[in-house]
Design an enzyme around this catalytic site. Structure first.
Site, PDB file in Angstrom:
ATOM      1  N   TYR A   1       0.818  -1.208   0.000  1.00 20.34           N
ATOM      2  CA  TYR A   1       0.000   0.000   0.000  1.00 20.34           C
ATOM      3  C   TYR A   1       0.855   1.262   0.000  1.00 20.34           C
ATOM      4  CZ  TYR A   1      -3.939  -3.063   1.137  1.00 20.34           C
ATOM      5  OH  TYR A   1      -4.901  -4.045   1.115  1.00 20.34           O
TER       6      TYR A   1
ATOM      7  N   ASP B   1      -9.922  -8.621   8.646  1.00 17.58           N
ATOM      8  CA  ASP B   1     -11.355  -8.723   8.359  1.00 17.58           C
ATOM      9  C   ASP B   1     -11.829 -10.167   8.501  1.00 17.58           C
ATOM     10  OD1 ASP B   1     -11.708  -6.041   7.922  1.00 17.58           O
ATOM     11  OD2 ASP B   1     -12.771  -6.295   6.025  1.00 17.58           O
TER      12      ASP B   1
END
Ligand code: NAD
Length: 339
Positions: free
Chosen positions: A128, A236
């Protein structure tokens, strides 16, 4: 910041259900006599040129001054030409570690009732890093950056977290069999730090195997530490194991202990303003904040009260299959504090 026995914390109520669940947290904290004064900051509708985002310089300075903050969900307008709020906060405050404790909620039935995993995600680099470009037409390149300094920093955070929280094992999650240089360096740094923590078991688990183990037997894991992208996905997955994003708190920690805690869910526009949102994730994020500043007794009292109300089942909100309003759930937690 603390003055005497009191602390000041920045509060971003956020958008959508944010103000409702923030009000619930404030009410429960007040009922538990938590010695915190809130400095509330609303995120505006105008871009502040000093931060290139909707977060004002004053809001940013408030968190930097107070060292602790609690953040409700914020709507991210897509394609408006300014930096996302969450990215701005993360960059400006150098929040390098994302921490998510995922603990089974007793009485709320999911596939497993023995999940107790903490994911610790490197939050500043890896896949990222935002370095993508086109080499030639039809060929694009994305750079995954792994540095010794950021890897050692997150490894150190993970082991210290494990030690401070009485955890037994840290698993470094990787794909170093393929990404030999990048994930290889990440593991090297984890090994170096592990050597300084002989009381904590250290293991290395390849990401694909980690996914399989998590969904078949999550109890084999304790603390997981990993680079950015793996952390995004695995955290998640772990939230899903305990019943979803509505119950999962998280913390973003900066290099000198600055901490911004937040619920992992979004603004829930479909139920905003209806007094039916579940404040649990934000409340547990507040509990993480209390632990972070050493108010462990208050943290425990609130944690116990919210778990009690959910377990008892009488005042569950809609997302947990109940019919209680946010206000009713909040009052039940306040009552349970005294029990
Ligand atoms: P969402 O998490 O807002 O909603 C997904 C579903 O979960 C909805 O049905 C919602 O009603 C439900 N839900 C979420 N939180 C709940 C709660 N506390 N109690 C009861 N039900 C709850 O995800 P989304 O719809 O994809 O995103 C909506 C907005 O939130 C977008 O603008 C997005 O950018 C933003 N968002 C912000 C953050 C953040 O600030 N950290 C994170 C995710 C999404």
């Amino acid at each position: 910041t603390s003055s005497g026995d009191r602390f000041t914390a920045t509060l971003f109520p956020g958008d959508g259900i944010g103000p409702e669940i923030s009000a619930a947290v404030k009410k429960i904290f007040a009922a538990a006599d938590v010695p915190i004064d809130w400095e509330e900051h609303r995120v505006g509708e105008v871009v502040d040129p000093r931060t290139s985002s909707l977060v004002t310089r004053e809001s940013m300075d408030s968190v930097l001054r107070n060292r602790i903050g609690l953040k409700g969900p914020m709507a991210t307008p897509i394609g408006k030409g300014h930096r996302s709020l969450n990215l701005t906060l993360r960059k400006e405050l150098s929040l390098y570690a994302n921490v998510r404790p995922c603990l089974s909620i007793p009485g709320y039935k999911t596939r497993y009732d023995n999940v107790d995993v903490v994911t610790i995600r490197e939050n500043t680099e890896g896949e990222y890093s935002g370095l993508e470009h086109q080499v030639i037409k039809g060929v694009v390149e994305s750079l995954k950056i792994i540095t010794r300094s950021a890897s050692s920093r997150i490894a150190e955070y993970a082991f210290k977290y494990a030690k401070d929280h009485g955890r037994k094992k840290v698993s470094a999650i990787h794909k170093a069999n393929i990404m030999k240089k990048t994930d290889g360096l990440f593991l090297e740094c984890c090994r170096e730090v592990a050597a300084n923590y002989p009381d904590i078991i250290y293991e290395e688990v390849i990401i694909d195997n980690c996914c399989m183990l998590l969904v078949t037997d999550p109890a084999v894991f304790d603390v997981l530490v990993m680079p950015n992208l793996y952390g995004d996905i695995i955290s998640d997955l772990c939230a899903g194991l305990i019943g979803g994003l509505g119950l999962t708190p998280s913390g973003n920690i900066g290099h000198d202990g600055v901490a911004l805690m937040e619920a992992v869910h979004g603004t829930a526009p479909d139920i905003a303003g209806k007094n039916v949102a579940n404040p649990t994730a934000l409340l547990l994020s507040g509990v993480m904040m209390l632990q972070h500043i050493g108010l462990t007794r208050h943290a425990e009292i609130i944690h116990r009260a919210v778990l009690h109300v959910i377990k008892e089942g009488r005042w569950r909100t809609m997302d947990l299959g109940g019919t209680a309003t946010t206000t009713e759930f909040t009052s039940a937690v306040c009552d349970a504090l005294k029990a």
